[in-house]
Structures are given as C-alpha cells and as structure tokens.
Write a protein that holds these residues in place. Structure first.
Motif, PDB file in Angstrom:
ATOM      1  N   PRO B 186       0.910  -1.352  -0.129  1.00  0.00           N
ATOM      2  CA  PRO B 186      -0.042  -0.010  -0.083  1.00  0.00           C
ATOM      3  C   PRO B 186       0.945   1.169  -0.120  1.00  0.00           C
ATOM      4  O   PRO B 186       0.324   2.504  -0.422  1.00  0.00           O
ATOM      5  CB  PRO B 186      -0.763   0.009   1.335  1.00  0.00           C
ATOM      6  N   ILE B 187       2.099   1.054   0.387  1.00  0.00           N
ATOM      7  CA  ILE B 187       3.102   2.438   0.414  1.00  0.00           C
ATOM      8  C   ILE B 187       3.772   2.418  -0.716  1.00  0.00           C
ATOM      9  O   ILE B 187       3.704   3.505  -1.565  1.00  0.00           O
ATOM     10  CB  ILE B 187       3.755   2.431   1.847  1.00  0.00           C
ATOM     11  N   THR B 188       4.567   1.515  -1.066  1.00  0.00           N
ATOM     12  CA  THR B 188       5.573   1.735  -2.121  1.00  0.00           C
ATOM     13  C   THR B 188       4.995   1.158  -3.665  1.00  0.00           C
ATOM     14  O   THR B 188       5.623   1.224  -4.530  1.00  0.00           O
ATOM     15  CB  THR B 188       6.779   0.894  -1.823  1.00  0.00           C
ATOM     16  N   GLY B 189       3.883   0.359  -3.442  1.00  0.00           N
ATOM     17  CA  GLY B 189       3.343  -0.162  -4.675  1.00  0.00           C
ATOM     18  C   GLY B 189       4.036  -1.304  -5.295  1.00  0.00           C
ATOM     19  O   GLY B 189       3.748  -2.114  -6.337  1.00  0.00           O
ATOM     20  N   PHE B 190       5.090  -1.876  -4.436  1.00  0.00           N
ATOM     21  CA  PHE B 190       5.738  -3.271  -4.757  1.00  0.00           C
ATOM     22  C   PHE B 190       4.882  -4.433  -4.930  1.00  0.00           C
ATOM     23  O   PHE B 190       4.512  -4.749  -3.613  1.00  0.00           O
ATOM     24  CB  PHE B 190       7.039  -3.137  -3.643  1.00  0.00           C
ATOM     25  N   PRO B 191       4.830  -5.241  -5.741  1.00  0.00           N
ATOM     26  CA  PRO B 191       4.094  -6.389  -5.751  1.00  0.00           C
ATOM     27  C   PRO B 191       4.571  -7.502  -4.908  1.00  0.00           C
ATOM     28  O   PRO B 191       5.619  -7.699  -4.855  1.00  0.00           O
ATOM     29  CB  PRO B 191       3.816  -6.941  -7.188  1.00  0.00           C
ATOM     30  N   ARG B 192       3.633  -8.062  -4.114  1.00  0.00           N
ATOM     31  CA  ARG B 192       3.832  -9.241  -3.131  1.00  0.00           C
ATOM     32  C   ARG B 192       2.990 -10.231  -3.496  1.00  0.00           C
ATOM     33  O   ARG B 192       1.892 -10.332  -3.547  1.00  0.00           O
ATOM     34  CB  ARG B 192       3.980  -8.509  -1.488  1.00  0.00           C
ATOM     35  N   PHE B 193       3.545 -11.583  -3.054  1.00  0.00           N
ATOM     36  CA  PHE B 193       2.837 -12.641  -3.080  1.00  0.00           C
ATOM     37  C   PHE B 193       1.866 -12.995  -4.158  1.00  0.00           C
ATOM     38  O   PHE B 193       0.742 -13.417  -3.961  1.00  0.00           O
ATOM     39  CB  PHE B 193       2.104 -13.071  -1.698  1.00  0.00           C
ATOM     40  N   TYR B 194       2.259 -12.709  -5.529  1.00  0.00           N
ATOM     41  CA  TYR B 194       1.253 -12.528  -6.476  1.00  0.00           C
ATOM     42  C   TYR B 194       1.477 -13.564  -7.579  1.00  0.00           C
ATOM     43  O   TYR B 194       0.649 -13.788  -8.513  1.00  0.00           O
ATOM     44  CB  TYR B 194       1.131 -11.090  -7.221  1.00  0.00           C
ATOM     45  N   PHE B 195       2.450 -14.397  -7.333  1.00  0.00           N
ATOM     46  CA  PHE B 195       2.968 -15.425  -7.957  1.00  0.00           C
ATOM     47  C   PHE B 195       2.636 -15.064  -9.735  1.00  0.00           C
ATOM     48  O   PHE B 195       2.232 -16.147 -10.504  1.00  0.00           O
ATOM     49  CB  PHE B 195       2.014 -16.691  -7.700  1.00  0.00           C
ATOM     50  N   GLY B 196       3.098 -13.846 -10.172  1.00  0.00           N
ATOM     51  CA  GLY B 196       2.919 -13.794 -11.452  1.00  0.00           C
ATOM     52  C   GLY B 196       1.661 -13.612 -12.100  1.00  0.00           C
ATOM     53  O   GLY B 196       1.478 -13.467 -13.304  1.00  0.00           O
ATOM     54  N   SER B 197       0.479 -13.615 -11.112  1.00  0.00           N
ATOM     55  CA  SER B 197      -0.750 -13.579 -11.569  1.00  0.00           C
ATOM     56  C   SER B 197      -1.379 -12.278 -11.477  1.00  0.00           C
ATOM     57  O   SER B 197      -1.239 -11.346 -10.512  1.00  0.00           O
ATOM     58  CB  SER B 197      -1.663 -14.442 -10.665  1.00  0.00           C
ATOM     59  N   SER B 198      -1.914 -11.645 -12.610  1.00  0.00           N
ATOM     60  CA  SER B 198      -2.382 -10.179 -12.860  1.00  0.00           C
ATOM     61  C   SER B 198      -3.554 -10.202 -11.816  1.00  0.00           C
ATOM     62  O   SER B 198      -4.032  -9.060 -11.217  1.00  0.00           O
ATOM     63  CB  SER B 198      -2.770  -9.808 -14.045  1.00  0.00           C
ATOM     64  N   THR B 199      -4.303 -11.063 -11.709  1.00  0.00           N
ATOM     65  CA  THR B 199      -5.443 -11.110 -10.772  1.00  0.00           C
ATOM     66  C   THR B 199      -5.119 -10.760  -9.300  1.00  0.00           C
ATOM     67  O   THR B 199      -5.767  -9.987  -8.683  1.00  0.00           O
ATOM     68  CB  THR B 199      -6.153 -12.471 -10.836  1.00  0.00           C
ATOM     69  N   LEU B 200      -3.938 -11.338  -8.775  1.00  0.00           N
ATOM     70  CA  LEU B 200      -3.522 -11.387  -7.538  1.00  0.00           C
ATOM     71  C   LEU B 200      -2.911  -9.985  -7.216  1.00  0.00           C
ATOM     72  O   LEU B 200      -2.569  -9.468  -5.960  1.00  0.00           O
ATOM     73  CB  LEU B 200      -2.787 -12.418  -7.040  1.00  0.00           C
ATOM     74  N   LEU B 201      -2.426  -9.326  -8.301  1.00  0.00           N
ATOM     75  CA  LEU B 201      -1.761  -8.301  -8.180  1.00  0.00           C
ATOM     76  C   LEU B 201      -2.471  -6.893  -7.584  1.00  0.00           C
ATOM     77  O   LEU B 201      -2.136  -5.961  -6.617  1.00  0.00           O
ATOM     78  CB  LEU B 201      -1.471  -7.490  -9.596  1.00  0.00           C
ATOM     79  N   ASP B 202      -3.852  -7.207  -7.592  1.00  0.00           N
ATOM     80  CA  ASP B 202      -4.692  -5.893  -6.966  1.00  0.00           C
ATOM     81  C   ASP B 202      -4.970  -6.654  -5.396  1.00  0.00           C
ATOM     82  O   ASP B 202      -5.974  -6.079  -4.911  1.00  0.00           O
ATOM     83  CB  ASP B 202      -5.956  -5.979  -7.713  1.00  0.00           C
ATOM     84  N   GLY B 203      -4.672  -7.893  -5.074  1.00  0.00           N
ATOM     85  CA  GLY B 203      -4.864  -8.371  -3.803  1.00  0.00           C
ATOM     86  C   GLY B 203      -5.930  -9.458  -3.957  1.00  0.00           C
ATOM     87  O   GLY B 203      -6.547  -9.509  -5.214  1.00  0.00           O
ATOM     88  N   ILE B 204      -6.220 -10.255  -2.960  1.00  0.00           N
ATOM     89  CA  ILE B 204      -7.089 -11.413  -3.085  1.00  0.00           C
ATOM     90  C   ILE B 204      -8.634 -10.655  -2.814  1.00  0.00           C
ATOM     91  O   ILE B 204      -8.732  -9.977  -2.143  1.00  0.00           O
ATOM     92  CB  ILE B 204      -7.006 -12.518  -2.183  1.00  0.00           C
ATOM     93  N   GLY B 205      -9.520 -10.999  -3.880  1.00  0.00           N
ATOM     94  CA  GLY B 205     -10.673 -10.102  -3.804  1.00  0.00           C
ATOM     95  C   GLY B 205     -11.461 -10.623  -2.451  1.00  0.00           C
ATOM     96  O   GLY B 205     -11.595 -11.889  -2.219  1.00  0.00           O
ATOM     97  N   LEU B 206     -12.185  -9.694  -2.057  1.00  0.00           N
ATOM     98  CA  LEU B 206     -13.084  -9.787  -0.842  1.00  0.00           C
ATOM     99  C   LEU B 206     -14.261 -10.734  -1.270  1.00  0.00           C
ATOM    100  O   LEU B 206     -14.599 -11.718  -0.523  1.00  0.00           O
ATOM    101  CB  LEU B 206     -13.744  -8.423  -0.425  1.00  0.00           C
TER     102      LEU B 206
END
Lengths: 150, 503
Positions: B186-206
C-alpha cells in the motif's frame, strides 16, 4: 489414521517459514524506513512461533484430539469439488449455457434427485432463468461454443 | 449538521422511490436468507455485491444493510417452526420458540420475536445516532499510531470473544492479515505474493474469499443434510396477548440494552448477546423451570438482543472504520469498492450514506414488522422449499456471481479453493470470521503501522507515548494476557486429566 490436525500444523509451520523467507527477500527495510516485506515478515514469524507452540500442545494432548474425528462424506465432497472446478475451467471455453447444463445436471443428482427427467427439467429451468436474470442485471455471460453458431 | 438535521436529511434521501425500493429489496432478501437454512447473510451479501456495482453507493449500502438486519428477523421463523436456526444468532431461540410451537403457540412466538426485533432495532438506531457522532468526532483526532492501536484492540477483542478456542482465533487473524498483504504494497506499490498473476496483483478479492469461506464451505458442510421436518401447526394469534406482552416487555428492553452494547464490540456479533440475554432472563425469572419448555421471555429477549446487536455493530464501522463482524466487513468492502472509506470522515464527506443508512434502518424496521407479522404465512411456505433444490441454486449464484465481478474464471478458482479451506478449517473447529475481518483490515493496519514508524523516525515509542494509543494498546495487551492465561490453564488441566487417566 493420521489426525487431520497434523496436516494443518505442518501447513501452518511451512506457511510461516515460507512467508518469512519470501518477505525477507523482498526487503524488510529498516525500522525508520520500513520496506514492503516488514509487515508480512512479522506476521510470518508470528505464525511460525504460534505453530511451534501448537505442535507442543498437540503432542502433549494428542489423545484428546483423537476423539474429535469427524465423519466425512468423501465421495459426494470430491464429486462436488470436481464439478465446481470443471465449471471454473470450462465456463470461458464452452460457454455459460453448456457448462451450466453439464455441471448442474450432476449437482442436482448429488443434491439427492434420482429421476433424470426431473433433473434435466430443473437444470434447463434454472439455466434459462438465471441467464435471463443475470443478463438483465448487465452481466456478460460467456458464449463459448455458441459463438461458432452466431 | 446536528443529529435532527442529519436525520431529516437521511429521511429525505431514503424516501426517494429508488432508495426506498432498494431498502425494501434488501429487507425482503434478508428475511428470505434468514428463513432459509444453508445460506447466511454473509454469503448472500457476497453473492449480491456484484449486482450493486451499478447502484449509487448509498443505495448499495442501504440494500446490503437491509439484508443484514432482515436476516436477523427471518432467522427466528426457522428456529421456531423447524428447530433449526436460520442463522447463528437464532440458535438460542430454538430452545423455547420450538417448544412454544409444539404447544400450539407458534403465532405468539413469531409475533413476539417480530415485535421484539422491531423495538430492539429501533431503540438501537436511536442509540447509534447519539453514540456514533461523538465517537467519530473524537476519532478525527486520531493519527496513524492511534488507528494501529485501535486495530490491535479490535483484533484482540475478536479473538477474545471468538466462539471456539482463542488460540485458534489468533492463528486465523494472522492468516487473515497475511492474506491482506497479497498484492501491491500500500505504500511503495511493490508487488507481493502475487505469483505472477495479474488477478492477484490487486490483492485477493473480498467477494471470492467471502463467498468461498461462507457460501461454498456451508454447502460442503451440509452435503449430507437431511430434509427438514416442519412442524405442522396452525399459525394463529400472531399478535401476542396483553399477558404475553406484560411478560415480554422487560425481556425486550433488557435485550435491547445488552444487544446494543455487545454489538459495539468487535467480535461481539449477534450470537453472544442472545446467550447473555437468555441467561439473564432465566436467572431473574420467577419460573426458571419454564425456560426450555416454552417461556415467551426466552424468545423475546434473545430475538431483541440479536437485532439490537446487529444495529449496534454499525457504530464502530461508521464512526471508526472498524468492522466488528464479518457481515459488516463485507459492507466495509462494498463501500471500498464504491470508493468510499468508512470511518470518522464518512459523516462529513458522505452525509448521504451516513444519514441514509441510519434513516433506512428506521424505515427498514417498519417494513420488516409488516413483512413478518401479516405475511408470516408466506415465509412458512418458503420454508417448505427442499434443501436439495436450494443447494444447486445457491451454488449457481455463487459461481456466476463470482465470475460476474470481472468475468474472470481465476476468481471462481479462488472462491472454490477458499471454500475448501473454509470447509477443512470448520471441520477442525476453527472460526472463519476473524480471518475475513483481519484480511480486510490488514492493509489499513499495515499502512498505519508503517506510517507511524515513518512519523517517529523508526521509534516504536510512538505507540506508547501518545496517550490514546497507549490506553488502547494496554487494553489489547490485557485481553491477550487474560485470554492467554485462560488457554494455558485449560490446556494444563486437560493434559493433567489425560496423564491421570493414563496412570
């Protein structure tokens, strides 16, 4: 029989370790300039420590947990999960109509209906009603194979 | 804007035909969800969330809130007539409600539960107005350390008040917080735990997570559910007699107070106040033996408490931005999806939503009273829908609802995987609500934690040198220590028992 809690503890320990390592790699930064890995690193380490404590409790009171075995209905459970994954894989490929028809014919069967005529009638009904309802709400459902016809 | 000015503004908005329609739709769906076992308000709200994208934020939230308190009304019908709670908060109603129905008093039981719910709901909305405003004004003075400490306190309350083991609830909270870190930092915009998936880049959906944990896992749990037997009884005298009202009024008023104040606490939920209300009524009753055999106070108190609790739960969400239970976590997420952050600034920035929700509760409670008293026969008919028909319908709504969010089958996969995780965890006695709340609050907690460190140039003292933050952290620590001690004592006692039996 292996106690299902054993699997869970193994998963929790592995999760704690892997999250801590990964977070450390992406950079935990320093205390006055925390990096993107700091928060997950703290959480991963905490999970690992709590899992270790859980292992300790688990071995001490293993006998207590043996009484908590539950009756599972594996056949129906796996069949249902298989159908759900089938739906997720094929909805884009063969479209809403066909995937829903195939999947829900079997789901009605799992739910307890025996008569195939009833099953197919109900499936067709919910398929069309839901199609109309979702389309009315503005949801674009995948055409799949129907794309070749139209 | 003062309270009465705000309320008038809220009514002006709510009485608009469009919003009135969505409020009505919400309470009808809520009652339906409450009546039908196998689907709770969390799953229903998750399923319907994508359909609210086209609505204004105020309409969407009013509809979703209607589902929540509508489900509390509807849950009692199933408890009284089938002896199966429609949702968790109606468990205790089964004890006396079903006994009353067996004695031919289903009408007064249903009637008093609707009247109690109405009174509890209405009194709570009044209390909500008077508490939420000063609380949100006070919270305006909060900085990142105070918010971080407040979230710590919420997490410790959630684990302390969890139905199962506190230790397991803490593990669930940590997993939830970890899930909240997936995607961009949320602060630097660095992608974390997303395993190369663009879906997970925005976080796991609620929505996929909530639908999986509370919708799919519920279906998997009920896979061998036997069909329900509905008590064949004529529902007459739905309006309680003067004698019944005299017996119930005290229970209703006490239930309102208990429900509202426990509803304020994160993790307090709808279940705990019902148990407290029932225990209190039994303790102060002149005929405690009647409880469990059809005492009307045993229906009136808990049913009032669960509705009052559901309204009280809006206070921390609207005033502080802390959802105290998973249902409000979904509402919080729904607001986020509409670009609105619940919290102290909500009243100033979005008065239409803040006052609209409050006014809609008055209107919704009246609608529910009308829906639940004269139309009770309709809900009894709904009860007769067999579960084998409901199960495929719920699954279809989950699958298509989840797919429809972004037309992305990966989100359907995520939902199924979380359904399986939820099923396994529930089977092993873990509660899922702390995980969902922590997942939603996680990014806010992290942002406030890191911002606090940035402000203080890396000094952790900032959390204890600021008085409000220190008080909140001390309260959180006390809760952790007391619950930790009780877990330790219980485990030690159990181990001793096993050792003795081995000897």
């Amino acid at each position: 029989m292996v106690n299902p809690n054993t699997f869970l503890i193994v998963i929790l320990v592995s999760l704690g370790i892997s999250i801590s390592i990964y977070s450390y790699k992406i950079g935990i930064g320093s205390i006055n300039n925390p990096g993107p890995g700091l928060f997950p690193f703290l959480l991963g380490s905490l999970l690992f420590l709590l899992s270790l404590y859980k292992i300790n409790i688990f071995f001490k009171k293993k006998r207590l947990d043996e009484t908590t075995h539950v009756r599972l209905f594996f056949k129906k459970l796996f069949a249902l999960l298989f159908l759900l994954f089938f739906y997720a894989i094929f909805i884009d490929l063969i479209g809403y109509i066909f995937t829903t028809f195939i999947t829900f014919s079997f789901i009605f069967r799992i739910a307890g209906y025996k008569n195939w005529f009833k099953i197919i009638t109900y499936t067709i009904c919910i398929m069309f009603i839901s199609y109309l309802g979702f389309t009315y709400l503005g949801v674009r459902l995948p055409q799949g194979l129907l794309k070749m016809v139209y | 804007m003062d309270i009465f000015g705000g309320l008038l503004f809220g009514f002006k908005n709510v009485l608009h035909p469009d919003i009135l329609f969505y409020c009505f739709l919400g309470v009808v769906i809520g009652t339906l969800i409450g009546v039908l076992p196998g689907i709770g308000p969390i799953a229903a709200m998750s399923i319907l969330l994508p359909t609210t994208f086209g609505l204004s934020p105020a309409s969407a939230i009013i509809m979703l809130a209607g589902i929540y308190y509508g489900a509390m009304y509807g849950g009692s019908t199933t408890s009284i007539l089938v002896n199966i709670p429609g949702e968790a908060a109606s468990v205790i109603t089964c004890l006396d409600g079903y006994q009353m129905a067996k004695k031919g008093r289903a009408g007064p039981a249903l009637g008093i539960s609707a009247i109690g719910s109405f009174i509890g709901g209405t009194l709570s909305v009044i209390a909500l107005m008077f508490i939420a405003i000063p609380l949100s004004n006070a919270a305006l003075k909060f900085g990142p350390p105070e918010f971080f400490s407040l979230m710590c306190l919420s997490m410790s309350l959630i684990s302390y008040l969890a139905r199962g083991s506190t230790f397991n609830a803490i593990i669930m909270i940590i997993i939830g917080l970890i899930l909240g870190t997936v995607g961009m930092d949320p602060i630097t915009g660095f992608p974390r735990f997303y395993f190369g998936s663009s879906t997970l880049l925005d976080g796991i959906g609620l929505i996929p997570v909530a639908m999986g944990l509370f919708g799919i896992s519920e279906i998997l749990m009920n896979i061998e559910l036997k069909e329900r037997t509905i008590l064949e009884t004529k529902i007459k005298n739905i309006f309680p007699t003067l004698k019944d009202m005299k017996r119930s009024i005290g229970a209703i008023l006490r239930g309102s107070v208990i429900g509202f104040f426990i509803g304020l606490l994160p993790g307090g939920g709808g279940v705990i106040p019902t148990f407290i209300s029932y225990t209190l009524e039994k303790r102060i009753s002149k005929n405690p033996n009647e409880f469990g055999n059809g005492a009307i106070e045993g229906v009136a108190g808990p049913e009032t408490a669960n509705n009052a609790g559901s309204t009280g739960a809006f206070v921390p969400m609207l005033a502080l931005g802390i959802p105290p239970n998973p249902v409000l976590a979904i509402l919080f997420g729904a607001l986020l999806m509409h670009g609105v952050v619940a919290g102290p600034l909500l009243m100033q920035r979005y008065p239409d939503i803040f006052w609209g929700v409050i006014a809609s509760m008055y209107v919704g409670n009246i609608m529910l009273l009308i829906l639940n008293l004269p139309l009770i026969g309709l809900w009894v008919k709904v009860l007769k829908i067999p579960y084998r028909m409901l199960m495929p319908l719920i699954l279809l709504f989950c699958l298509v609802g989840c797919y429809a969010i972004n037309n992305n089958p990966i989100e359907v996969f995520i939902m199924i995987i979380f359904g399986l995780i939820g099923y396994c965890l529930r089977r092993l006695g873990y509660e899922l609500a702390p995980m969902l709340i922590a997942m939603i609050l996680g990014p806010f907690m992290e942002t406030n934690f890191r911002n606090s460190l940035l402000i203080s140039d890396g000094s952790l003292k900032i959390f204890i040198t600021r008085p409000i933050s220190a008080i909140l952290l001390i309260a959180a620590a006390c809760l952790f220590v007391t619950s930790g001690l009780s877990v330790y004592k219980k485990t030690k006692k159990k181990i001793k028992e096993v050792v003795i039996s081995d000897d």
